[in-house]
Design a protein around this motif. Sequence first.
Motif, PDB file in Angstrom:
ATOM      1  N   GLU A   2       0.773  -1.157  -0.063  1.00  0.00           N
ATOM      2  CA  GLU A   2      -0.050   0.174   0.052  1.00  0.00           C
ATOM      3  C   GLU A   2       0.942   1.322   0.334  1.00  0.00           C
ATOM      4  O   GLU A   2       1.784   1.437   0.599  1.00  0.00           O
ATOM      5  CB  GLU A   2      -0.771  -0.087   1.077  1.00  0.00           C
ATOM      6  N   VAL A   3       0.567   2.177  -0.590  1.00  0.00           N
ATOM      7  CA  VAL A   3       1.166   3.573  -0.772  1.00  0.00           C
ATOM      8  C   VAL A   3       0.898   4.301   0.132  1.00  0.00           C
ATOM      9  O   VAL A   3      -0.676   4.620   0.321  1.00  0.00           O
ATOM     10  CB  VAL A   3       1.100   4.133  -2.434  1.00  0.00           C
ATOM     11  N   ASP A   4       1.608   4.960   1.221  1.00  0.00           N
ATOM     12  CA  ASP A   4       1.178   5.909   1.990  1.00  0.00           C
ATOM     13  C   ASP A   4       0.692   7.180   1.326  1.00  0.00           C
ATOM     14  O   ASP A   4       1.195   7.888   0.236  1.00  0.00           O
ATOM     15  CB  ASP A   4       2.223   6.550   2.891  1.00  0.00           C
ATOM     16  N   MET A   5      -0.515   7.696   1.925  1.00  0.00           N
ATOM     17  CA  MET A   5      -0.983   8.979   1.339  1.00  0.00           C
ATOM     18  C   MET A   5      -1.743   9.908   2.369  1.00  0.00           C
ATOM     19  O   MET A   5      -2.247   9.340   3.275  1.00  0.00           O
ATOM     20  CB  MET A   5      -2.109   8.476   0.435  1.00  0.00           C
ATOM     21  N   ASP A   6      -1.665  10.926   2.096  1.00  0.00           N
ATOM     22  CA  ASP A   6      -2.244  12.220   3.102  1.00  0.00           C
ATOM     23  C   ASP A   6      -3.660  12.144   3.060  1.00  0.00           C
ATOM     24  O   ASP A   6      -4.245  11.614   1.837  1.00  0.00           O
ATOM     25  CB  ASP A   6      -1.752  13.647   2.907  1.00  0.00           C
ATOM     26  N   LEU A   7      -4.547  12.454   3.824  1.00  0.00           N
ATOM     27  CA  LEU A   7      -6.008  12.394   3.791  1.00  0.00           C
ATOM     28  C   LEU A   7      -6.475  13.129   2.896  1.00  0.00           C
ATOM     29  O   LEU A   7      -7.354  12.682   2.187  1.00  0.00           O
ATOM     30  CB  LEU A   7      -6.728  12.650   5.139  1.00  0.00           C
ATOM     31  N   ALA A   8      -5.881  14.224   2.628  1.00  0.00           N
ATOM     32  CA  ALA A   8      -6.618  15.253   1.521  1.00  0.00           C
ATOM     33  C   ALA A   8      -6.629  14.471   0.053  1.00  0.00           C
ATOM     34  O   ALA A   8      -7.644  14.513  -0.756  1.00  0.00           O
ATOM     35  CB  ALA A   8      -6.032  16.375   1.307  1.00  0.00           C
ATOM     36  N   SER A   9      -5.624  13.853  -0.272  1.00  0.00           N
ATOM     37  CA  SER A   9      -5.245  13.223  -1.650  1.00  0.00           C
ATOM     38  C   SER A   9      -6.207  12.123  -1.626  1.00  0.00           C
ATOM     39  O   SER A   9      -6.595  11.543  -2.678  1.00  0.00           O
ATOM     40  CB  SER A   9      -3.850  12.744  -1.663  1.00  0.00           C
ATOM     41  N   HIS A  10      -6.395  11.185  -0.447  1.00  0.00           N
ATOM     42  CA  HIS A  10      -7.206  10.006  -0.605  1.00  0.00           C
ATOM     43  C   HIS A  10      -8.671  10.468  -0.738  1.00  0.00           C
ATOM     44  O   HIS A  10      -9.181   9.847  -1.399  1.00  0.00           O
ATOM     45  CB  HIS A  10      -7.073   9.419   1.078  1.00  0.00           C
ATOM     46  N   GLN A  11      -9.058  11.642  -0.021  1.00  0.00           N
ATOM     47  CA  GLN A  11     -10.516  12.047  -0.239  1.00  0.00           C
ATOM     48  C   GLN A  11     -10.813  12.353  -1.812  1.00  0.00           C
ATOM     49  O   GLN A  11     -11.540  12.306  -2.343  1.00  0.00           O
ATOM     50  CB  GLN A  11     -10.702  13.142   0.586  1.00  0.00           C
ATOM     51  N   ARG A  12      -9.599  13.272  -2.232  1.00  0.00           N
ATOM     52  CA  ARG A  12      -9.942  13.603  -3.655  1.00  0.00           C
ATOM     53  C   ARG A  12      -9.882  12.541  -4.728  1.00  0.00           C
ATOM     54  O   ARG A  12     -10.716  12.814  -5.635  1.00  0.00           O
ATOM     55  CB  ARG A  12      -8.451  14.556  -4.171  1.00  0.00           C
ATOM     56  N   ILE A  13      -9.355  11.381  -4.766  1.00  0.00           N
ATOM     57  CA  ILE A  13      -9.235  10.346  -5.432  1.00  0.00           C
ATOM     58  C   ILE A  13     -10.801   9.474  -5.112  1.00  0.00           C
ATOM     59  O   ILE A  13     -11.499   9.394  -6.081  1.00  0.00           O
ATOM     60  CB  ILE A  13      -8.216   9.097  -5.222  1.00  0.00           C
ATOM     61  N   LEU A  14     -11.256   9.438  -3.859  1.00  0.00           N
ATOM     62  CA  LEU A  14     -12.457   8.897  -3.583  1.00  0.00           C
ATOM     63  C   LEU A  14     -13.527   9.793  -4.343  1.00  0.00           C
ATOM     64  O   LEU A  14     -14.747   9.198  -4.898  1.00  0.00           O
ATOM     65  CB  LEU A  14     -12.649   8.567  -2.236  1.00  0.00           C
ATOM     66  N   LEU A  15     -13.391  11.071  -4.236  1.00  0.00           N
ATOM     67  CA  LEU A  15     -14.592  11.802  -4.929  1.00  0.00           C
ATOM     68  C   LEU A  15     -14.463  11.826  -6.557  1.00  0.00           C
ATOM     69  O   LEU A  15     -15.444  11.577  -6.944  1.00  0.00           O
ATOM     70  CB  LEU A  15     -14.238  13.392  -4.498  1.00  0.00           C
ATOM     71  N   GLY A  16     -13.138  11.501  -6.985  1.00  0.00           N
ATOM     72  CA  GLY A  16     -13.094  11.433  -8.218  1.00  0.00           C
ATOM     73  C   GLY A  16     -13.478  10.306  -8.687  1.00  0.00           C
ATOM     74  O   GLY A  16     -14.206   9.992  -9.833  1.00  0.00           O
ATOM     75  N   LEU A  17     -13.422   9.143  -7.989  1.00  0.00           N
ATOM     76  CA  LEU A  17     -14.133   7.863  -8.278  1.00  0.00           C
ATOM     77  C   LEU A  17     -15.682   7.793  -8.344  1.00  0.00           C
ATOM     78  O   LEU A  17     -16.383   7.360  -9.144  1.00  0.00           O
ATOM     79  CB  LEU A  17     -13.693   6.740  -7.372  1.00  0.00           C
ATOM     80  N   MET A  18     -16.203   8.582  -7.334  1.00  0.00           N
ATOM     81  CA  MET A  18     -17.492   8.846  -7.282  1.00  0.00           C
ATOM     82  C   MET A  18     -17.976   9.520  -8.338  1.00  0.00           C
ATOM     83  O   MET A  18     -19.192   9.362  -8.868  1.00  0.00           O
ATOM     84  CB  MET A  18     -18.254   9.522  -5.989  1.00  0.00           C
ATOM     85  N   ARG A  19     -17.600  10.463  -8.915  1.00  0.00           N
ATOM     86  CA  ARG A  19     -17.719  11.436 -10.129  1.00  0.00           C
ATOM     87  C   ARG A  19     -17.378  10.910 -11.244  1.00  0.00           C
ATOM     88  O   ARG A  19     -17.972  11.469 -12.368  1.00  0.00           O
ATOM     89  CB  ARG A  19     -17.376  12.807  -9.945  1.00  0.00           C
ATOM     90  N   ALA A  20     -16.732   9.810 -11.515  1.00  0.00           N
ATOM     91  CA  ALA A  20     -16.353   8.946 -12.545  1.00  0.00           C
ATOM     92  C   ALA A  20     -15.379   9.831 -13.354  1.00  0.00           C
ATOM     93  O   ALA A  20     -15.517   9.936 -14.419  1.00  0.00           O
ATOM     94  CB  ALA A  20     -17.545   8.696 -13.425  1.00  0.00           C
ATOM     95  N   THR A  21     -14.601  10.712 -12.621  1.00  0.00           N
ATOM     96  CA  THR A  21     -13.547  11.589 -13.269  1.00  0.00           C
ATOM     97  C   THR A  21     -12.144  11.059 -13.127  1.00  0.00           C
ATOM     98  O   THR A  21     -11.138  11.569 -13.496  1.00  0.00           O
ATOM     99  CB  THR A  21     -13.869  13.155 -12.874  1.00  0.00           C
ATOM    100  N   TYR A  22     -12.000  10.008 -12.432  1.00  0.00           N
ATOM    101  CA  TYR A  22     -10.782   9.431 -12.025  1.00  0.00           C
ATOM    102  C   TYR A  22     -10.723   8.040 -12.240  1.00  0.00           C
ATOM    103  O   TYR A  22     -11.495   7.397 -11.781  1.00  0.00           O
ATOM    104  CB  TYR A  22     -10.446   9.861 -10.571  1.00  0.00           C
TER     105      TYR A  22
END
Length: 206
Positions: A2-22
């Motif tokens: 697993e790659v270490d990641m800060d919370l903000a980046s984690h949340q941005r990716i999850l939001l992108g997955l929800m929006r189908a933009t990532y």
Amino acid sequence: MEVDMDLASHQRILLGLMRATYQPGPGDAPYFRRVADSPDLQEARGNVLLWRIYVLERSCVLTVELLRQAGLLEEALQAFIRQENISPFREYQPLAFLGFLAGHEDPLVVSVSQFELALMKVREGDPCRYMVDWSYDPAPILQALAQRAPLPDRADPDLHRIEISGELPYLFEMKRLARDSANERSKFQTALTRGSRYKSTGATSQ
């Protein structure tokens, strides 16, 4: 690993997955690829779409009815979800959605949505005066949408302008325009909503 990641980046990716933009790439943690392939994500996206429809069909009655008749509702909502930061407060969602539709490729959608947006604003006390240009007499179109009835089968081009203001007796007033007085940026084009039955000048609000 697993790659270490800060919370903000984690949340941005999850939001992108929800929006189908990532779309997770080789450098992303396996967790994000599992989420992207999860049926739960598809269900969550569907629930978000249904909630947006529930809110908007009760507040943007005319526009939602037009999009539904044209088979454009889900497409417009998906684009809105992908491209806009949507407020969690439901009272702001109709304003944001109608504002977003100002750039829609179908000029009839632009005319209806910007009329409804301006009307919503002046009802809330906005002191501005708004103008929305139409390529047809808007009265039968708006009447059909308000009654959730099919749009008229055809309409001849007939330029109109609706003025929306809190100073007007009924908040809006319709006027027929001479063709050379229409917005100079307007150009005739086929509106997708009714195919060849409707041609539009590309109405804009001012």
